[in-house]
Design a protein around this motif. Structure first.
Motif, PDB file in Angstrom:
ATOM      1  N   LYS A  81       0.819  -1.218   0.000  1.00  0.00           N
ATOM      2  CA  LYS A  81       0.000   0.000   0.000  1.00  0.00           C
ATOM      3  C   LYS A  81       0.851   1.266   0.000  1.00  0.00           C
ATOM      4  N   GLN A  82       2.016   1.210   0.647  1.00  0.00           N
ATOM      5  CA  GLN A  82       2.886   2.386   0.713  1.00  0.00           C
ATOM      6  C   GLN A  82       3.972   2.351  -0.362  1.00  0.00           C
ATOM      7  N   TYR A  83       3.811   1.492  -1.333  1.00  0.00           N
ATOM      8  CA  TYR A  83       4.819   1.317  -2.380  1.00  0.00           C
ATOM      9  C   TYR A  83       4.973   2.592  -3.205  1.00  0.00           C
TER      10      TYR A  83
ATOM     11  N   CYS B 259       5.646 -13.296  -8.829  1.00  0.00           N
ATOM     12  CA  CYS B 259       4.328 -13.142  -8.238  1.00  0.00           C
ATOM     13  C   CYS B 259       3.956 -11.660  -8.264  1.00  0.00           C
ATOM     14  N   CYS B 260       2.728 -11.353  -7.852  1.00  0.00           N
ATOM     15  CA  CYS B 260       2.272  -9.969  -7.894  1.00  0.00           C
ATOM     16  C   CYS B 260       1.225  -9.756  -6.806  1.00  0.00           C
ATOM     17  N   GLY B 261       1.440  -8.781  -5.949  1.00  0.00           N
ATOM     18  CA  GLY B 261       0.505  -8.486  -4.872  1.00  0.00           C
ATOM     19  C   GLY B 261       0.664  -9.416  -3.691  1.00  0.00           C
ATOM     20  N   VAL B 262      -0.251  -9.286  -2.734  1.00  0.00           N
ATOM     21  CA  VAL B 262      -0.190 -10.123  -1.541  1.00  0.00           C
ATOM     22  C   VAL B 262      -0.896 -11.454  -1.807  1.00  0.00           C
ATOM     23  N   THR B 263      -2.198 -11.400  -2.085  1.00  0.00           N
ATOM     24  CA  THR B 263      -2.931 -12.629  -2.396  1.00  0.00           C
ATOM     25  C   THR B 263      -3.028 -12.857  -3.900  1.00  0.00           C
TER      26      THR B 263
ATOM     27  N   TRP C 170      -3.018  -4.681  -5.987  1.00  0.00           N
ATOM     28  CA  TRP C 170      -2.418  -3.422  -6.424  1.00  0.00           C
ATOM     29  C   TRP C 170      -3.462  -2.369  -6.781  1.00  0.00           C
ATOM     30  N   LYS C 171      -4.669  -2.808  -7.129  1.00  0.00           N
ATOM     31  CA  LYS C 171      -5.699  -1.872  -7.575  1.00  0.00           C
ATOM     32  C   LYS C 171      -6.177  -0.953  -6.447  1.00  0.00           C
TER      33      LYS C 171
ATOM     34  N   LYS D 298       0.272   5.094 -11.738  1.00  0.00           N
ATOM     35  CA  LYS D 298       1.143   4.518 -12.762  1.00  0.00           C
ATOM     36  C   LYS D 298       0.748   3.115 -13.210  1.00  0.00           C
ATOM     37  N   GLY D 299      -0.134   2.453 -12.518  1.00  0.00           N
ATOM     38  CA  GLY D 299      -0.486   1.083 -12.860  1.00  0.00           C
ATOM     39  C   GLY D 299       0.325   0.084 -12.053  1.00  0.00           C
ATOM     40  N   PHE D 300       0.478  -1.122 -12.584  1.00  0.00           N
ATOM     41  CA  PHE D 300       1.258  -2.159 -11.903  1.00  0.00           C
ATOM     42  C   PHE D 300       2.743  -1.811 -11.938  1.00  0.00           C
TER      43      PHE D 300
END
Length: 196
Positions: free
Chosen positions: A82-84, A104-108, A113-114, A122-124
């Protein structure tokens, strides 16, 4: 035999444990040499026993609270996502390294990321890409689908046998060291009284 990419994923973990084990044994050798020079092996045996008991308690506490450790890791990883930002702070670097190494991407999953400010701007991030040198922006087809938390936990759980084996080996060497230090202390004490 594991695939080359799987071995590359676990190599940093095993290298880290090797380094810790090497430093750990080095400290005990130095302590033993110092105490041998001073001639207080009985106290060294007590010192080793105390260290062994502390390690045993730490292992039991780690096993009992393993679910809390998982939850803490998940919460911290969610907070880091979230603070990325792309400015290069240590949390963002850690998220990028985990996502790029484990593919991988995100936590779950990538949908995490949305809900972030970074995604709305900026998106992903590029570390989510399936392929090298892509700029996914908001295209979900270009990013990895699986979440990082599940992959990290899978790797940790798969390496628990190695960690348990190394820990058992260290514990055996410590118990042998305690026994030998105690025997040496008794032999030195008995010889002092015979010299008279």
């Amino acid at each position: 035999m594991a695939s080359p990419s799987r071995r590359l994923q676990t190599k940093p973990v095993i290298t880290c444990f090797k380094s810790v084990l090497l430093i750990y044994t080095f400290i005990f050798w130095i302590t033993g040499v110092i105490l041998l020079a001073v001639g207080i092996w009985g106290k060294y045996a007590m010192f080793l026993t105390l260290i062994f008991l502390v390690e045993l308690v730490a292992a039991i506490v780690g096993f009992v609270f393993r679910h809390e450790i998982k939850n803490s890791f998940k919460n911290n990883y969610e907070k880091a996502v979230k603070q990325y930002n792309a400015t290069g702070d240590y949390r963002s670097d850690a998220v990028d390294k985990i996502q790029s190494m484990l593919h991988c991407c995100g936590v779950t999953n990538y949908r995490d990321w949305k809900d972030t400010n970074y995604y709305s701007e900026k998106g992903f991030p590029e570390s989510c890409c399936k392929l090298e040198d892509c700029s996914p922006q908001r295209d979900a087809n270009k990013v990895n689908n699986e979440g990082c938390f599940i992959m990290v936990m899978t790797i940790i759980e798969s390496e628990m046998g190695v960690i348990a084996g190394i820990s058992f080996g260290v514990a055996c060497f410590q118990l042998i060291g305690i026994f030998l230090a105690y025997c040496l202390s008794r032999a030195i004490t008995n010889n002092q009284y015979e010299i008279v």
